[in-house]
Motif scaffolding. Structure first.
Motif, PDB file in Angstrom:
ATOM      1  N   LYS A 168       0.828  -1.222   0.000  1.00  0.00           N
ATOM      2  CA  LYS A 168       0.000   0.000   0.000  1.00  0.00           C
ATOM      3  C   LYS A 168       0.858   1.266   0.000  1.00  0.00           C
ATOM      4  O   LYS A 168       0.671   2.162  -0.816  1.00  0.00           O
ATOM      5  N   THR A 169       1.809   1.308   0.948  1.00  0.00           N
ATOM      6  CA  THR A 169       2.585   2.537   1.116  1.00  0.00           C
ATOM      7  C   THR A 169       3.446   2.798  -0.118  1.00  0.00           C
ATOM      8  O   THR A 169       3.476   3.911  -0.642  1.00  0.00           O
ATOM      9  N   THR A 170       4.122   1.750  -0.599  1.00  0.00           N
ATOM     10  CA  THR A 170       4.967   1.958  -1.790  1.00  0.00           C
ATOM     11  C   THR A 170       4.108   2.332  -2.995  1.00  0.00           C
ATOM     12  O   THR A 170       4.489   3.199  -3.780  1.00  0.00           O
ATOM     13  N   ALA A 193      -2.652   7.201   7.780  1.00  0.00           N
ATOM     14  CA  ALA A 193      -3.590   6.718   8.803  1.00  0.00           C
ATOM     15  C   ALA A 193      -3.086   5.407   9.401  1.00  0.00           C
ATOM     16  O   ALA A 193      -3.805   4.732  10.112  1.00  0.00           O
ATOM     17  N   ASP A 194      -1.858   5.066   9.074  1.00  0.00           N
ATOM     18  CA  ASP A 194      -1.237   3.851   9.620  1.00  0.00           C
ATOM     19  C   ASP A 194       0.018   4.288  10.384  1.00  0.00           C
ATOM     20  O   ASP A 194       1.097   3.734  10.201  1.00  0.00           O
ATOM     21  N   CYS A 195      -0.155   5.327  11.220  1.00  0.00           N
ATOM     22  CA  CYS A 195       1.022   5.979  11.790  1.00  0.00           C
ATOM     23  C   CYS A 195       1.403   5.435  13.160  1.00  0.00           C
ATOM     24  O   CYS A 195       2.295   5.966  13.809  1.00  0.00           O
ATOM     25  N   ILE A 239      -4.326   8.769   0.921  1.00  0.00           N
ATOM     26  CA  ILE A 239      -4.515   8.323   2.306  1.00  0.00           C
ATOM     27  C   ILE A 239      -3.986   6.888   2.412  1.00  0.00           C
ATOM     28  O   ILE A 239      -4.472   5.992   1.718  1.00  0.00           O
ATOM     29  N   ASP A 240      -2.968   6.722   3.230  1.00  0.00           N
ATOM     30  CA  ASP A 240      -2.381   5.379   3.427  1.00  0.00           C
ATOM     31  C   ASP A 240      -3.065   4.747   4.644  1.00  0.00           C
ATOM     32  O   ASP A 240      -3.197   5.383   5.687  1.00  0.00           O
ATOM     33  N   THR A 241      -3.521   3.523   4.502  1.00  0.00           N
ATOM     34  CA  THR A 241      -4.334   2.901   5.557  1.00  0.00           C
ATOM     35  C   THR A 241      -3.616   1.685   6.153  1.00  0.00           C
ATOM     36  O   THR A 241      -2.731   1.114   5.508  1.00  0.00           O
TER      37      THR A 241
HETATM   38 MG    MG Z   1       2.195   0.648   4.802  1.00  0.00          MG
END
Ligand code: MG
Ligand code: GTP
Length: 367
Positions: A168-170, A193-195, A239-241
């Motif tokens: 997801k993040t990449t 949002a995955d902090c 938005i990263d989840t």
């Molecule tokens: Mg991630």
């Protein structure tokens, strides 16, 4: 599968409503009788398999509607297995001699590459219904593609979702970096949002700073509200989840975070490494949220790619990106039909074509 709960004074009346509203194919999943204000009430939950998962509309209405009854996932898993067995029984009905030699070779190849029995039967029916058409023509109808580009994806909000570690993040960073190339002046924002976890957070923050993206963190609904407000000036927001647990679907999570009504495009990161039952489980967690596209990741690690056709058939979602490497740069290309078919039929990774005919302009047109 669309599920709905009906209540009424008698079972007969409810059954008539189910039949009228959901049709004769609806199946009864559960029922109970209870007392309300001294009156006896009946409640029946019915479901109907409307083919594509993405086509399910969020069920609106009274409380309880659209909620999965207890034991639902087990029931759903059983149902999928029964369905697959039914298609396996139908498979002998595929009369290969009715196909042209080229069609036959292609269908047999796809079956070896992991295309499910139900998709094989579907494809066979498509081929018979359109005599003379090529397997590729039929497959193009079955696997929609909408490559990542400013023209194809004009939405301002983009949410990246998928199981833990699926990329997801990449993928979010790669989409943002591509956007920056197309529109260098555009203000790009990231809401992480995955902090609460360390690793991906540091990577995202680092790259956001390097690339001059606005970087915000939101671990709960109030944090999200602030972050959404802080993005007022941004032209595009990613938005990263976090990954979802089995007890929480993407839709539940969005509601908890106050994102239930945000008009955003959700891109699901999936890898062909997962087989049938596992993939079905993930799809039931992530896809019914009105997902917009699929991003196939870890393609470089997969042995075969038939699963891509299965998921397209199950969700009817277009593929927007193809990722085939761990590096942030040059490992992701916007999806195109030729890239997907080369991947499936020749096991040729998109990265091997990069730099030549995979370049895509911001409008989505092939360069
Ligand atoms: Mg991630
Ligand atoms: N080989 C390969 N590795 C990839 C690919 N895409 C991402 N990765 C790597 O997979 C790992 C996980 O990627 P992330 O982007 O952090 O995945 P995520 O879904 O955000 O992970 P979590 O936030 O932990 O849920 C990283 O080391 C990436 O570099 C790919 O297409 N191929």
């Amino acid at each position: 599968m669309q599920v709905k709960t009906f209540t009424g004074a008698s079972s007969q009346e409810i059954l008539a409503r189910i039949k009228a509203e959901m049709g004769p194919e609806a199946v009864i999943i559960g029922n109970r009788t209870f007392k309300k204000n001294g009156e006896i009430c009946h409640e029946i939950t019915a479901g109907i398999d409307r083919n594509p998962i993405s086509a399910q509309q969020p069920v609106s209405g009274g409380p309880g509607e659209g909620m999965m009854p207890s034991g639902w996932s087990e029931w759903h898993k059983d149902w999928l297995q029964i369905k697959e067995q039914l298609f396996a029984l139908m498979k002998p009905a595929i009369q290969m001699e009715r196909l042209t030699p080229r069609q036959r070779v292609a269908l047999e190849y796809l079956q070896r590459e992991g295309v499910s029995d139900s998709v094989a039967v579907d494809l066979y029916k498509h081929l018979l219904a359109q005599p003379g058409s090529s397997v590729l023509e039929c497959l193009c109808d079955m696997v929609p593609v909408r490559g990542w580009s400013a023209g194809n994806w004009p939405q301002r909000w983009h949410l990246l979702a998928g199981p833990y570690g699926s990329g997801k993040t990449t993928a979010a960073l790669r989409y943002a970096l591509q956007w920056k190339q197309w529109e260098p002046e555009a203000r790009i924002a990231f809401i992480n949002a995955d902090c609460l976890r360390g690793n991906g957070r540091l990577v995202l923050r680092h790259w956001a700073e390097l690339s001059d993206f606005l970087y915000l963190e939101a671990s709960d609904a109030s944090g999200m509200e602030k972050a959404l407000r802080a993005c007022r000036e941004a032209a595009i927001v990613f938005i990263d989840t976090p990954g979802m647990s089995r007890a929480c679907t993407l839709r539940d999570w969005r509601t908890q975070m106050g994102l239930g009504k945000l008009d955003c495009a959700s891109h699901l990161t999936l890898t062909p490494l997962w087989g049938g039952v596992q993939m079905d489980q993930f799809l039931s967690t992530y896809a019914p949220d009105g997902a917009a596209s699929l991003i196939w990741t870890h393609l470089d690690e997969a042995a075969c790619y038939g699963g891509i056709v299965n998921v397209a058939r199950a969700t009817n979602l277009p593929v927007s990106g193809l990722s085939c490497g761990a590096e942030l740069k040059k490992s992701m290309v916007p999806a195109t039909e030729p890239l997907i078919w080369r991947l499936i039929f020749k096991r040729q990774l998109p990265g091997e074509l990069a730099g030549g005919n995979t370049a895509v302009s911001p409008s989505g047109a092939r360069a």
